[in-house]
Design an enzyme around this catalytic site. Structure first.
Site, PDB file in Angstrom:
ATOM      1  CD  GLU A 179      -2.859  -1.201   2.259  1.00  0.00           C
ATOM      2  OE1 GLU A 179      -2.653  -0.344   3.174  1.00  0.00           O
ATOM      3  OE2 GLU A 179      -3.816  -1.942   2.171  1.00  0.00           O
ATOM      4  CD  GLU A 205      -5.653  -5.375  -0.707  1.00  0.00           C
ATOM      5  OE1 GLU A 205      -6.464  -4.361  -0.485  1.00  0.00           O
ATOM      6  OE2 GLU A 205      -4.730  -5.838  -0.022  1.00  0.00           O
TER       7      GLU A 205
END
Length: 574
Positions: A179, A205
């Site tokens: 991230e 994701e």
């Protein structure tokens, strides 16, 4: 002769494995596995959120849904709980998990961190980094931070190397860190192509559900919306990973927290409204996903998994066996300091710390007690009488108290989970000056409260005794025993705590996690079958109740194991 055969076999295996390859073909916008075009349909499962004895069951169910890969994080903080102390046992036996996936012919996408987020305490980074340097620049090129990552990777990388695909293992890719940047591509891959002109289309994701916070409604996503988007991505020849396909449970104190407009703690359950429930049962979403995948990939042969039966037991009577004050007196591990120290400085990673100070002057009546930066929730007592609660989430940092000169102020601070994303330099406890009126309170005594299985054993063996205070709201330990007849089958179940307010539950000294049913949405705690013992052995339940029990005047009350989970209970109106 046997030695010659072994050498021939080894040469054969080496040649076979040398042909194994997994690459990115940017020219043809695809992955290539062993030279052939390939795409994956994967699902996230976290080995550290699933009892190791269930790994095979959960991965098999994922395979039977049509997946050909799984994705998992590696959680540094519990693999190295203290500097140089390593844990790859039990539910942290990473090699065994990878081997289980390999035995089931499932590929693995390994996200090694060191930062993982995952709604875990401090995003998977070890709490002791904050003890080394509270101002450490984590996730930056801070030499002090990098030094500890180097040491950790020198341990981790040799463990995972044999499991790489080119070495004959299941790992087709490794993601370093997590991230640094991400984008919502609305499952319209135009934005991806704007930033990355070539290569395979990937959604790493794809959310079939979402995470929860205490006090906020349970997150859900409809089966129809999930299947619609899944169909569109598969039709676009994309590779996909469901986050999560099986969420599992943040047992003990492992759940983290988030920082939005305010601090938000995550519950024990990580059900995630995923295709496989917290207890590993297929849902209607599971079957709809399987049907959709079957339009694009051949489904594996064999019976389709079905939800399993669950165990319901009669109510279990609990008795108050020890006030928290009595327990603290027996702990005898106090630390003295002029100013209050954080959990990290006390080398106490999770749970609770009691901060005590004697008021050396005559304050006003009432006087305003202020604890700036409280992390995260604190019950304030004067001479062991509750005055009120401080809350990081509700931004309550002060409250009026009635206290006299030479009386004692006790502040019981709960660590509700370190922030797991964004600014993860999240110290716990009290680490700023505490004032009473305009005066700074000095000369503190801090008592970290041990709640490991050995500590719970001491509480359970203590038996009933006179409680120091008759107030039912006083923090206390409650204990009860029960047996499961040999004629009954031991199954997964869920601990329901009607009438209890807030605390921690232990089953046979195993920390099931935090409970807080008056806030919701989680009402029950998942209790795996492997934690129970059959008759003649007895089972035990111990609760540390912080606020209020349903015992009323008789100091006895009940809990019950039920066969239906409740993770979508009522929540407060803000």
């Amino acid at each position: 002769m046997n030695r010659i055969l072994i050498l021939i076999l080894l040469c054969y295996l080496k040649a076979a494995f040398s042909e194994r390859s997994f690459t990115v073909d940017y020219e043809n916008n695809c992955f290539r596995k062993d030279g052939q075009p390939f795409r994956y349909v994967s699902g996230s499962i976290h080995y550290f959120r699933v009892p190791s004895r269930f790994w095979q069951d959960r991965i098999h169910k994922m395979k039977m849904a049509g997946l050909n890969a799984i994705q998992t994080y590696v959680e540094w903080n519990h693999h190295e709980p203290e500097p140089g102390v390593y844990n790859f046992n039990g539910d942290y036996d990473l090699p065994r998990f990878l081997k289980t996936a390999h035995d089931l012919e499932m590929l693995v996408i390994l996200r090694t961190g060191p930062f993982i987020d995952a709604e875990r305490d401090m995003g998977g980074l070890p709490y002791w980094l904050l003890r080394v340097d509270p101002k450490m620049k984590m996730r930056f090129y801070d030499p002090n931070f990098i030094k500890y990552i180097d040491k950790w990777y020198n341990v981790l990388l040799p463990i995972i190397e044999p499991f790489l695909y080119n070495n004959g293992g299941p790992i087709i890719s490794i993601q370093i860190e997590n991230e640094y940047g991400y984008a919502n591509v609305s499952y319209n891959f135009g934005l991806l192509r704007y930033t990355q002109a070539d290569g395979p289309l990937v959604n790493s994701e794809f959310y079939p559900g979402y995470l929860d916070h205490w006090g906020h409604p349970h997150s859900t996503k409809t089966t129809e919306s999930v299947v619609k988007t899944l169909n569109e991505m598969l039709a676009a020849n994309a590779s996909i990973n469901f986050y999560m396909f099986h969420g599992g449970t943040s047992f003990g104190f492992t759940a983290g927290s988030n920082l939005g407009s305010t601090f938000q703690a995550c519950p024990t359950s990580y059900d995630y409204d995923a295709p496989l429930t917290e207890a590993g049962d297929p849902t209607p979403k599971y079957y709809a996903i399987r049907e959709t995948i079957g339009k694009f990939f051949p489904l594996p042969p064999g019976p389709v998994p079905q939800p399993g039966p669950k165990m319901k037991l009669p109510p279990i009577t609990l008795e108050k066996v020890m006030s928290l004050w009595d327990y603290i007196d027996k702990v005898n591990n106090s630390v003295a300091s002029t100013y209050p120290l954080s959990f990290e400085k006390l080398s106490h990673p999770f749970g609770f710390v009691l901060y005590k100070v004697t008021v050396p002057f005559q304050p006003t009546d009432p006087a305003l007690l202020t604890v700036k930066g409280i992390a995260d929730r604190a019950h304030v007592y004067v001479n062991k009488v509750l005055q009120g609660v401080l809350s990081r989430e509700l931004k309550i940092e002060s409250l009026p108290v009635q206290v006299l000169k030479n009386q004692e102020i006790n502040i019981l601070v709960e660590n509700q989970g370190r922030v797991c994303a964004g600014n993860i330099n999240d110290q716990k406890g009290i680490f700023q000056n505490v004032t009473l009126g305009s005066q700074t309170l000095l000369n503190w005594t801090m008592i970290p409260i041990p709640l490991a299985s050995t500590s719970i054993q001491k509480i359970e063996s203590h038996g009933s005794q006179v409680i120091e205070t008759n107030s039912i709201s006083a923090p206390a330990f409650y204990f009860g025993e029960f047996t499961i007849p040999n004629s009954s089958k031991v199954l997964d179940t869920f601990l329901k705590l009607d009438g209890w307010h807030k605390g921690v539950a232990f089953l046979n000294k195993f920390n099931l996690g935090r409970y807080w049913p008056i806030m919701g949405p989680q009402i029950t705690l998942y209790a795996p079958s492997i934690l129970f013992q059959k008759s003649p052995a007895s089972n035990s339940i111990t609760l540390l109740e912080l606020e209020n029990s349903p015992c009323h005047d008789n100091d006895t009350c009940t809990v019950q194991f039920v066969d239906t989970p409740i993770v979508n209970g009522a929540t407060p109106q803000y």
